[in-house]
Write a protein that holds these residues in place. Structure first.
Motif, PDB file in Angstrom:
ATOM      1  N   UNK A  91       0.839  -1.206   0.000  1.00 50.38           N
ATOM      2  CA  UNK A  91       0.000   0.000   0.000  1.00 50.38           C
ATOM      3  C   UNK A  91       0.871   1.251   0.000  1.00 50.38           C
ATOM      4  N   UNK A  92       1.934   1.234   0.801  1.00 54.67           N
ATOM      5  CA  UNK A  92       2.838   2.381   0.867  1.00 54.67           C
ATOM      6  C   UNK A  92       3.450   2.656  -0.503  1.00 54.67           C
ATOM      7  N   UNK A  93       3.864   1.581  -1.190  1.00 55.00           N
ATOM      8  CA  UNK A  93       4.467   1.760  -2.519  1.00 55.00           C
ATOM      9  C   UNK A  93       3.464   2.347  -3.509  1.00 55.00           C
ATOM     10  N   UNK A  94       2.226   1.865  -3.447  1.00 53.93           N
ATOM     11  CA  UNK A  94       1.182   2.392  -4.352  1.00 53.93           C
ATOM     12  C   UNK A  94       0.967   3.889  -4.077  1.00 53.93           C
ATOM     13  N   UNK A  95       0.910   4.211  -2.790  1.00 57.57           N
ATOM     14  CA  UNK A  95       0.693   5.617  -2.404  1.00 57.57           C
ATOM     15  C   UNK A  95       1.819   6.497  -2.943  1.00 57.57           C
ATOM     16  N   UNK A  96       3.047   6.049  -2.731  1.00 56.39           N
ATOM     17  CA  UNK A  96       4.181   6.865  -3.151  1.00 56.39           C
ATOM     18  C   UNK A  96       4.314   6.913  -4.665  1.00 56.39           C
TER      19      UNK A  96
END
Lengths: 482, 482
Positions: free
Chosen positions: A248-253
């Protein structure tokens, strides 16, 4: 007893005459722009009830409040209560610098110093309901206090210059507050500032879109807010530390890094109603702002988050390249007034940070040279003629006439001792005073005048002649400054 | 959770737009007079180190300080220390309202809110020595805070307007500060104020003359200071309570009651060198003051004492008949700067109390009627035309032209919703706005203007036409106010 410490307390400053004149020059321009935009002035007390302030600025804000010790009789009970609290198991909280007792503070303190100008405004709107227009446009220029670590342009006592519009949902108010802030900066001489805009609802939609739980939404936004300071990897670490899944963090960034334009974000979040609603608001604000001073400086930035908890809609931040951090910011906060009033009232505002503006203006030498406003210093050559010198000064100060640069009276300083003309001219020169006037021994109603502007000494002048010469000098100084 | 309390904390106030405009009107006039007299602006932090403030204002002053709780780690130790202090026998001091713990306060607090503007000035002079002119004339207009019982014109947060001259022994500075204060009041429209003058050295000489011990001198002066409030018998009781012999007290009160003129006091104390020196200073001040605005208001009053401990020479107090207490006061304090600097520096000042001046001005209706500065409110008839209305407003705000009453820009409020002309005119009328402007459906660059001044509606105006009409309206309003 040693010599007492005479520096101002940590993070606070004494403003000497030159400082005050520069600050007044800037706040006068800001006040003028705010008034031209129809904002009305408001001022609130330096302290608020502690419970008015607590819980409004996040955990860190609560810790940075300056709290005022309870007074008189209640202090005894408060000390006993706080001491008993400390004796409880687990009462001590480990802070950055060792043990702290935040839980004991509300017992010992009943008031807190103003932390910003927005929470007091929300309280005022709730308190004076009915006395204020249904759409309340106010400006407020006052100091606030935060027990923060001081740094460049960062103080524990600092001024904010705020405009807010309470009671309107139309997105024209976003354009009004951003336009007023941009016009302030333009009139101060800034042309290179950037005004970034984003939307809290859009950030929420993105977080949701990335599969981050609603309960972690605030954590994710706080982390994204640090993108400027700690970079992509730093934010990634922080997101993980806050329990957000790596995927999720990677998608957000990835959205934060790739969606540079509003159109790109619109396409990437085509399926999110929440995102589309926020984008429609952003488009509306940008359209309104196109006829204001904000237009030339505005750009959409999906990574802008703004730290403060209370924003609900559009958010702004204004900055220049040569100062880390912002010159100001703002946004819509439709829930804050409701915390005091019991029913929600829409609101939107912009806050300019005076100290940071002043830091950049000082470094860029943006102040006009004629802020010094003393027109002349007067003294008798012999102390014996002091009364005649005082009388001459008093008549000059009251001399009626048009003075260039406003209708301000002539400013005349009296040196309270007998002074030789050469020494008096030197005094004027050293202290930025534009002219020296002296009374020869025994003179009454007549003075000699030396003006720095032309270095000429005129003798035997009446009060009227001297007043005319000083006015002329101010005109010439003003002209040469333009 | 119940609805939170939204009134400002006890003794503090919210200043709504009308209040701020009145306050600004008054402080602008005061600032102008101070500047004309060659005083330079100074501003100091809202808080000072507690030890900067303690011991400067007498015992009562120490108790009325607002103290700021220590922060972070040191708080834990402070609570323990204060608690241990309370456990000591005799640590509790019986105050007016029961048990208090003044001795515990300095452990728990490290800063105090500014209590007056004079002690901070003394600290600044010591801290910035060398950067300031050897004769430093400064003015300062800032709030101070005292945890006092609120009353009419008496608040816990209130503004003082101070002028001081540091570094000069000439009695011309007494005349300068009293003259500036008197001119402020005159320019605000006061003509009936009384400016009383006395001398601390004279009071001391009288106390000595009456056979009161030097150790009781301060007690005697504090008691005499209450003559206005508690009368002769009250002071007599207080003198006895403070251990002054009945005979000495009677002699003191007899001089205070009978010596109405400076000449009478001079004769009564012919044998006292100390008294004659003080009287010579008073005569010098009165002579200098005869060419200033103070002259018409000045009178000698041997009963004037002034409460504050730091005065050493001439003292002043200014008052009007319809307000108990004073509008301000001042005097010479040659020892205060030395408490910070280690060497004595002569100083003399005058402090005007803004709140009390405002109370009297409100009651006497001394404010000009045109303090409201919004020239027009604008709105589109239909919300759809909001952007055109905003553009029209923005152009009016930037319209360059001479506006009567200073060069301030036109002030134009935008109502952020579609509004019918009748409703808009009503809105203007209710909120003291001088004109209403509206855009008919579909209009661009053209507006209708209704001015309150003549009740006339002009249609189809360009921005320039509207700007000209609004300027003309301001001129007419200003004229009719004069």
């Amino acid at each position: 007893m040693g010599k007492p410490i005479t520096t101002p307390p940590k993070g606070s400053r004494d403003f000497l005459p030159r400082d005050v004149r520069q600050r007044t020059y800037v706040t006068d321009i800001i006040r003028g722009v705010f008034q031209a935009h129809g904002f009305a002035p408001l001022e609130t007390p330096a302290f608020e009830r502690l419970d008015t302030l607590l819980g409004k600025y996040g955990e860190e804000g609560d810790q940075l409040l300056f709290k005022i010790l309870v007074r008189g009789e209640p202090l005894v009970a408060a000390v006993r209560q706080a001491h008993a609290y400390l004796a409880q198991p687990g009462a001590l909280v480990q802070g950055r610098s060792g043990e702290t007792a935040p839980g004991a503070e509300p017992m010992l303190a009943d008031l807190g110093l103003r932390y910003d100008l927005t929470v007091p405004l929300a309280r005022v709107v709730a308190a004076h309901q009915g006395k204020l227009p249904s759409v309340f446009k106010r400006y407020q220029i006052q100091p606030v206090w935060r027990a923060d670590t001081p740094g460049r342009g960062r103080f524990r006592e600092f001024y904010q210059c705020d405009v807010d519009i309470v009671g309107a949902t139309s997105k024209v108010v976003e354009a009004e507050v951003a336009g007023a802030a941009a016009e302030c900066l333009e009139r101060l001489g800034f042309s290179d500032f950037k005004l970034r805009i984003n939307h809290r609802g859009l950030l929420r939609a993105i977080v949701e879109h990335c599969g981050i739980a609603a309960s972690s939404e605030a954590d994710a936004i706080v982390a994204v807010d640090k993108l400027d300071k700690i970079g992509v990897e730093g934010v990634e670490r922080e997101l993980q530390a806050r329990g957000i899944a790596a995927e999720a963090a990677r998608r957000l960034l990835s959205i934060m890094g790739e969606a540079k334009s509003l159109a790109a974000v619109k396409a990437a979040l085509a399926g999110s109603e929440r995102a589309q609603a926020a984008i429609a608001e952003l488009e509306s604000v940008l359209d309104f702002a196109s006829v204001t001073a904000a237009h030339a400086h505005l750009s959409f930035d999906v990574t802008l988050a703004r730290g403060l908890g209370y924003y609900t809609g559009c958010i702004f931040e204004v900055a220049v390249a040569d100062l880390a951090g912002s010159l100001g910011g703002g946004g819509r906060y439709d829930g804050l007034v409701g915390m005091f009033l019991g029913k929600d009232v829409p609101a939107c505002g912009f806050s300019l940070g005076l100290e940071r503006i002043l830091v950049v203006m000082e470094e860029r030498k943006m102040y006009p040279p004629d802020l010094e406003r003393v027109d002349a210093v007067i003294a008798p050559v012999e102390e014996h003629d002091m009364k005649a010198a005082l009388a001459f000064a008093e008549q000059l100060r009251r001399a009626v006439g048009e003075v260039a640069g406003g209708n301000a009276a002539l400013s005349v300083d009296l040196l309270p001792k007998g002074t030789q003309p050469g020494k008096l001219r030197k005094h004027a020169d050293e202290h930025g005073i534009a002219a020296a006037l002296w009374l020869e021994p025994g003179a009454i109603d007549r003075a000699s005048l030396w003006t720095k502007h032309d270095g000429v000494t005129r003798k035997d002048l009446s009060v009227n002649d001297a007043a005319e010469a000083l006015r002329e000098q101010r005109r010439l100084t003003k002209q040469s400054a333009q």
